[in-house]
Structures are given as structure tokens and as C-alpha cells.
Motif scaffolding. Structure first.
Motif, PDB file in Angstrom:
ATOM      1  N   PRO A  75       0.836  -1.532   0.010  1.00  0.00           N
ATOM      2  CA  PRO A  75      -0.121  -0.122   0.116  1.00  0.00           C
ATOM      3  C   PRO A  75       0.277   0.809  -0.331  1.00  0.00           C
ATOM      4  CG  PRO A  75       0.013  -0.587   2.582  1.00  0.00           C
ATOM      5  CD  PRO A  75       1.075  -1.712   1.331  1.00  0.00           C
ATOM      6  N   THR A 195      -8.269  -2.883  -1.742  1.00  0.00           N
ATOM      7  CA  THR A 195      -8.797  -1.431  -1.973  1.00  0.00           C
ATOM      8  C   THR A 195     -10.087  -1.892  -0.850  1.00  0.00           C
ATOM      9  OG1 THR A 195      -9.445  -2.264  -3.294  1.00  0.00           O
ATOM     10  CG2 THR A 195      -7.443  -1.288  -4.057  1.00  0.00           C
ATOM     11  N   TRP A 259       2.811   6.096  -2.794  1.00  0.00           N
ATOM     12  CA  TRP A 259       3.877   6.020  -4.412  1.00  0.00           C
ATOM     13  C   TRP A 259       4.680   5.733  -3.913  1.00  0.00           C
ATOM     14  CZ3 TRP A 259       2.377  10.612  -2.419  1.00  0.00           C
ATOM     15  CH2 TRP A 259       2.790  11.712  -1.676  1.00  0.00           C
ATOM     16  N   VAL A 263       4.942   1.693  -7.455  1.00  0.00           N
ATOM     17  CA  VAL A 263       2.860   1.790  -7.002  1.00  0.00           C
ATOM     18  C   VAL A 263       3.195   3.256  -6.903  1.00  0.00           C
ATOM     19  CG1 VAL A 263       2.954  -0.743  -6.096  1.00  0.00           C
ATOM     20  CG2 VAL A 263       3.213   1.578  -4.899  1.00  0.00           C
ATOM     21  N   HIS A 265      -0.970   5.134  -5.705  1.00  0.00           N
ATOM     22  CA  HIS A 265      -2.532   4.292  -5.013  1.00  0.00           C
ATOM     23  C   HIS A 265      -2.818   5.998  -4.595  1.00  0.00           C
ATOM     24  CE1 HIS A 265      -0.768   0.403  -5.002  1.00  0.00           C
ATOM     25  NE2 HIS A 265      -0.362   0.614  -3.794  1.00  0.00           N
ATOM     26  N   PHE A 283      -6.033   1.702  -6.929  1.00  0.00           N
ATOM     27  CA  PHE A 283      -4.095   1.133  -7.102  1.00  0.00           C
ATOM     28  C   PHE A 283      -4.084   0.752  -7.653  1.00  0.00           C
ATOM     29  CE2 PHE A 283      -3.275  -0.514  -1.948  1.00  0.00           C
ATOM     30  CZ  PHE A 283      -3.865   0.525  -1.904  1.00  0.00           C
ATOM     31  N   THR A 284      -2.294   1.044  -8.893  1.00  0.00           N
ATOM     32  CA  THR A 284      -1.937   0.985  -9.931  1.00  0.00           C
ATOM     33  C   THR A 284      -0.348   0.422  -8.836  1.00  0.00           C
ATOM     34  OG1 THR A 284      -1.336   2.937 -10.303  1.00  0.00           O
ATOM     35  CG2 THR A 284      -3.258   2.290 -10.814  1.00  0.00           C
ATOM     36  N   GLU A 285      -0.018  -0.784  -9.946  1.00  0.00           N
ATOM     37  CA  GLU A 285       1.299  -1.348  -9.922  1.00  0.00           C
ATOM     38  C   GLU A 285       1.875  -1.230 -10.673  1.00  0.00           C
ATOM     39  OE1 GLU A 285       1.067  -5.083  -6.601  1.00  0.00           O
ATOM     40  OE2 GLU A 285      -0.599  -5.127  -8.071  1.00  0.00           O
TER      41      GLU A 285
END
Length: 310
Positions: A75, A195, A259, A263, A265, A283-285
Motif C-alpha cells: 500500500p 482496496t 507512491w 506503485v 495509489h 491502486f496501480t502497480e
């Protein structure tokens, strides 16, 4: 039971938003984004200054949409929300005493996302400190203490909290000494959130039932962001490149971003004039996604369009 009801209308809108996002960002893989979106239909019972009892609040149905909302993802700084609520619980129960330094640290942890401030907050929550490696016996005690925040969230009995891990500090360069040993050789003990878990915690804060109504309002005050008059230092403002970046200027947002190089987020509660308020966690990875200042604002903008259609 997750705390919101799945809903066909939001499902269709949510899947449409994801399809538009993948079309706009073809390098974003299907498993590099996770999202939870909760809509507050009238009568709106959130951000009321804690007018409801917890039971009345939790009994009030809300509807939502989630995509990969149960996936455990690192996270980054979004974990600071969990430490913010835990500190307020400790203060409420008399397990910790407030001080000027703790107040300063809480503010800097949320407003500026300071990792140094978070370090103090975790020390106060757990009664542990960072330092050189420890012999086995003392290290076992130290580890048990460090997991106290996990035990608190487990004790709430919320299904969303069953798989989370919130016991690590947040770092600039990374952990050393006992902290490095604690996170594990392969980082297997690092913080992990979903999330859905973040949405539930934020829902409780916005609903005025996180710890107490007064403490929920104090937490909301720390989470409030301004969309205009942004500082020129865009890296640190938690709006540019995040969900706030996709909102019209007359929107209001309460948020906590996170961030790293891997990632990017954000978790936010958003109010638009004359529209239903809503909660959005995205959330993006992946390295490319972490660098992108366009994906989260894009998703946010699409959600505001969808909200106006409800």
C-alpha cells in the motif's frame, strides 16, 4: 459480508470506466489495477459530523463496485490511514497520551506523507523502536509488540481486515537492522492492504464512527486537500497525479495517497456540488504506472462523469 452491496448499475459503470482506462493506457495490465468505489445515495449519512450511532451507521445500506478489491497489494503510504485511526483509538482508550510531538507527527504523516513522522507514530503505537538487530528472545517480544496494530484491526471483526498486514514503518531508502530482519528476507512481511479494507476504514472515518465522532472529525480535518493553490512541489501534494487531479475545481476531497517506484495509489472521499458523494480507492502497480501522473486522474475524471449520470 463486505460492507457495501454490489449493484448492477455501478457494476456496468465501473466496468465501463475500467475498459476506458485500459483503452487509454494499453500498457496497464488487467492485474495492475484494483479499485473499490462506494456511492452514497440520499439520504446521505456521511460527513454529517457524527450524527449517527455506529449501529445506525453500519445498518444503513450503501452500494458499491469493486474490481480485484480483495487482492493484497503493497500500500505504500496509504497504510498511514490505518496508523492514524489506531493512534486515535489508543488515545481514546488512554493507552497513549497526546503530546505536541505526537500531534505534529500525525499532521506531517497525513498532510505531507512524512515517513520520519510515521516512524514516531509506529513507535508510540507499539512501544518499540528501530535499531540494531536483536537476539532471538528480545526480538520475539519486539515482533509481538509490533503486531499490536494488526491485532487491533483483527479485533474489529470486519471481513475486509482478515488478510491485511499493517506492522511496518514506511521508508525512504528502506529498513535497516531489526527492521530489515522484521520485513523478511524476501519482504514477505511487508505491509499489505486491499482496496476493500481501505474503503471500509475510510467509510468509517467519513461516517463519523471511527473511534468516536469527535476523533473522526479531527481525522477528516487532516485528510482534507485543496484542489486550487497547489504548492509548486507537485511530487508531494497528493493531488497532482492522483485522484484529485481528475476533479473539477469546485469538488471537495479528503484523501491519502501513496507512491513508490513500483506503485501509485490513492484513497479518497469526494463531494461534487449537486451530486451524490462517493468514496474511491484506486491502486496501480508496475514501474510505468508508478511513474504515470495520468492514470489516477483519468479514472477519477471518468468516475465523476459516471456520478453525474446517477
Amino acid at each position: 459480508m463486505i460492507f457495501f452491496n454490489k449493484d448492477e448499475q455501478l457494476e456496468n459503470l465501473g466496468l465501463g470506466i475500467l475498459d476506458a482506462t485500459w483503452a487509454a493506457f494499453p500498457t496497464l495490465a488487467r492485474n495492475q489495477i484494483a479499485l473499490t468505489w462506494v456511492v452514497y445515495d440520499p439520504p446521505v449519512l456521511v460527513n454529517t459530523g457524527g450524527a449517527l450511532t455506529p449501529n445506525a451507521f453500519w445498518d444503513h445500506p450503501v452500494r458499491g463496485f469493486t474490481y480485484r478489491g480483495v487482492e493484497r497489494i503493497y500500500p505504500a503510504s496509504v497504510v498511514k490511514l490505518f496508523y492514524l485511526v489506531a493512534v486515535n483509538e489508543w488515545l481514546e482508550k488512554g493507552m497513549s497520551q497526546t503530546s505536541k510531538e505526537l500531534e505534529r507527527a500525525l499532521r506531517d504523516m497525513i498532510v505531507d506523507s512524512s515517513n520520519d513522522a510515521t516512524s514516531l507514530v509506529v513507535d508510540i503505537l507499539t512501544g518499540t523502536t528501530s535499531g540494531p538487530e536483536l537476539p532471538t528472545g528480545p526480538f520475539e517480544t519486539w515482533k509481538y509488540q509490533r503486531n499490536i496494530v494488526n491485532r487491533y484491526y483483527q479485533s474489529l471483526g470486519w471481513e475486509e481486515m482478515e488478510t491485511i498486514n499493517v506492522c511496518q514503518k514506511t521508508w525512504g531508502d528502506g529498513p535497516y537492522g531489526r527492521e530489515r530482519a522484521f520485513v523478511g528476507e524476501l519482504l514477505e512481511n511487508r505491509n499489505m492492504l486491499t482496496t476493500n479494507a481501505i474503503a471500509r476504514l475510510l467509510h468509517s472515518i467519513v461516517g463519523g464512527v471511527a473511534v468516536s465522532s469527535g476523533r473522526s472529525q479531527a481525522m477528516m480535518a487532516l485528510l482534507k486537500r485543496t484542489l486550487n493553490d497547489l504548492p509548486s512541489d507537485t511530487e508531494e501534494n497528493q493531488v497532482t497525479g492522483f485522484l484529485g487531479g481528475g476533479l473539477p475545481e469546485n469538488a471537495q476531497i479528503w484523501s491519502k495517497a501513496g507512491w513508490t517506484s513500483q506503485v501509485r495509489h490513492d484513497a479518497a472521499y469526494i463531494e461534487l456540488p449537486e451530486q451524490r458523494p462517493y468514496l474511491l480507492v484506486v491502486f496501480t502497480e508496475g514501474k510505468a504506472q508508478a511513474m504515470s501522473q495520468a492514470i489516477l486522474p483519468f479514472v477519477s475524471g471518468r468516475v465523476t462523469e459516471a456520478i453525474s449520470s446517477l
